[in-house]
Design a protein around this motif. Sequence first.
Motif, PDB file in Angstrom:
ATOM      1  N   ASP A  57       3.181   2.365  -0.412  1.00  0.00           N
ATOM      2  CA  ASP A  57       3.781   2.282   0.921  1.00  0.00           C
ATOM      3  C   ASP A  57       3.630   3.572   1.710  1.00  0.00           C
ATOM      4  O   ASP A  57       3.384   3.561   2.910  1.00  0.00           O
ATOM      5  N   LYS A  61      -0.091   1.823   6.018  1.00  0.00           N
ATOM      6  CA  LYS A  61       0.733   1.343   7.110  1.00  0.00           C
ATOM      7  C   LYS A  61       0.371  -0.115   7.339  1.00  0.00           C
ATOM      8  O   LYS A  61      -0.790  -0.495   7.181  1.00  0.00           O
ATOM      9  N   ARG A  67      -2.867  -4.290   5.767  1.00  0.00           N
ATOM     10  CA  ARG A  67      -2.469  -2.951   5.350  1.00  0.00           C
ATOM     11  C   ARG A  67      -3.680  -2.037   5.499  1.00  0.00           C
ATOM     12  O   ARG A  67      -4.803  -2.415   5.134  1.00  0.00           O
ATOM     13  N   ASN A  80      -5.039   1.738  14.247  1.00  0.00           N
ATOM     14  CA  ASN A  80      -3.608   1.493  14.435  1.00  0.00           C
ATOM     15  C   ASN A  80      -3.346   0.272  15.296  1.00  0.00           C
ATOM     16  O   ASN A  80      -2.248  -0.242  15.338  1.00  0.00           O
TER      17      ASN A  80
END
Length: 584
Positions: A57, A61, A67, A80
């Motif tokens: 984790d 992200k 992921r 992102n």
Amino acid sequence: MLDYDLVKTVKIECKFCGRETDKISGICDYCEPFLCEVCRSKLSKGYCAVCGRLVCDDDSKLVGFARVCVECLQSDPRLNDYDYLQSIIFNKATRIAYRTKQRFNEILEIGAPPRSEHIYVHIGLDDFDSPYGLCTTYAAAHILRMIKETFEAELLDYPLLIRLNPNIPLKTRGNAGVAIRIIIEKDSFSDLLESILRQVEDLSHAFFRKTQPALAIYATEKYAIDSIINIVYKEALRSVITPKILLRKLRNLKTGHLLVFSPMSTIPRGIVGAVASIGAILDDYTFELLAYRLERNIGRKRQINEASVLKMNKKMFPLTFGNVDGQKILIAPKGPDPVLLGIRGETPEAVFEAFRMIEHEEIEFWCIFRSNQATSAHIRSIRHVEDAHPYETIMINCEVISARKEDDRVFLRAHANGGYVEGVAYRLQRGLQSKILKLKPGDIIKLVIAVFSKTKDTIAGNIEEFIPIQLVPEIIKRNPRCPRCCARLKKKSKDMLYCKKCGLRIKGDFKIILRIPRHELRIGKRYLASPRAHRHLTMPNERIYFRSLKITGKVSAYLVDPVLAKEKNLPLKRIREIKEPKIL
Ligand SMILES: [Zn+2]
Ligand SMILES: [Zn+2]
Ligand SMILES: [Zn+2]
Ligand SMILES: [Zn+2]
């Protein structure tokens, strides 16, 4: 001088799971393969959709549903953005993914070929997909179609869609193994094997680091499987099996002839799911009809008439389930894989009838699978906190200490036999969150939780469901009523009550204690999230009745013909009762 024998016999507890290990690293064989590939010091939670490495984790992200690891994000910050990530995935999917051919070689052989005239052949596949497309079920359906068209083989069961432990970080996309069970003349076996290998060669995504496909072929003289293979299934479903542990177990295989093929030079991860799928014996089961897209449409937006799905659900529920959540359609996956839609239900006739009601784009073909989905078969019941391990979904009795909300997450702390349980429910599990918040200190519940970490006396994980066993009554303290006029008395001073209506004063401080039963929760009821947050293996409440019919044998599974076709307007005919293979 060091005494090596002594060093070897010293066992310590694995720092992640508490299992005994003799490794100097202090990390056991179960946990070692799941270490985060960035920090090497924590257990991973999933794999990076870009580079394919397992990550924890802290080193990754969640971008939308995918992921991405910190290193990939650092090298390209545009990742992102979910839309950007998706465009990369779709691009790669349509450009390269479907054009890579992988040669499958034999990597393992155990036992000797059966000598009977007819042989039972169990075909198991796992790990054919990647974030860039494909799907193990698609490869299996192609094999089945090829067998139907070229061989005089008798199909003994539906292709089995076998879900395994959903918490394993490699199973992010709800990956599943598939098994096919047929009977064939001994003389056709080598041709069959050749044809299957040719089929799988262009149906796997082994170019992606995480994808390590395996094909297992298991041949027996009787309709039976070795108990070892059944044990592999149960452990891969409820706990953790790594390729290394699997190979150790297979040394005890006594019945049958097992062959494993893969494009990898090392033992692939897919070997676990391929063998486990062959070993699946289902006491409770459901069906899923999967429809596959034409190759030219893969990567494009799926064309499904949502109104027709809602209408279907209204008519077919609860014979079909998990297909709709409120107005949200759940039958279609999101990625660039070849599945157009999947419909889950109790019988093959129900899923087929439901499918016929849905309006959608042209398809390559459809196929009905029998499955352990929606049977909650993944849950292990344990008595003691110590018996839990990371990645397992366990059920344990506990006593609530506190339930609270923080940002968009709900945390539950509870006392269990031998320690504590710390559970969290996420935003997607909204329906469940509100029920958890109704729990009060002292309530006794059965808690189902997907464990992600374990320390000496505490297990932490994601709450999947709970069942109240005993609820402390709600206690309300109120002032008594006035004996003269019946109005509620008020407090005047520390030891004086008075009546506002008639002026009566009473010395003393009395309270009436009301014990009110808790109406907001029901004892014995399963509380779980709404379908969109379900695991594939989670049993929805509407299945409880059908489950009891199946487990007690009051209804049997029948094989229908066809199991796979392109047309939708044909009748399904029941051709035989399905029997599970014997366990030897
Ligand atoms: Zn361990
Ligand atoms: Zn890490
Ligand atoms: Zn990465
Ligand atoms: Zn009064």
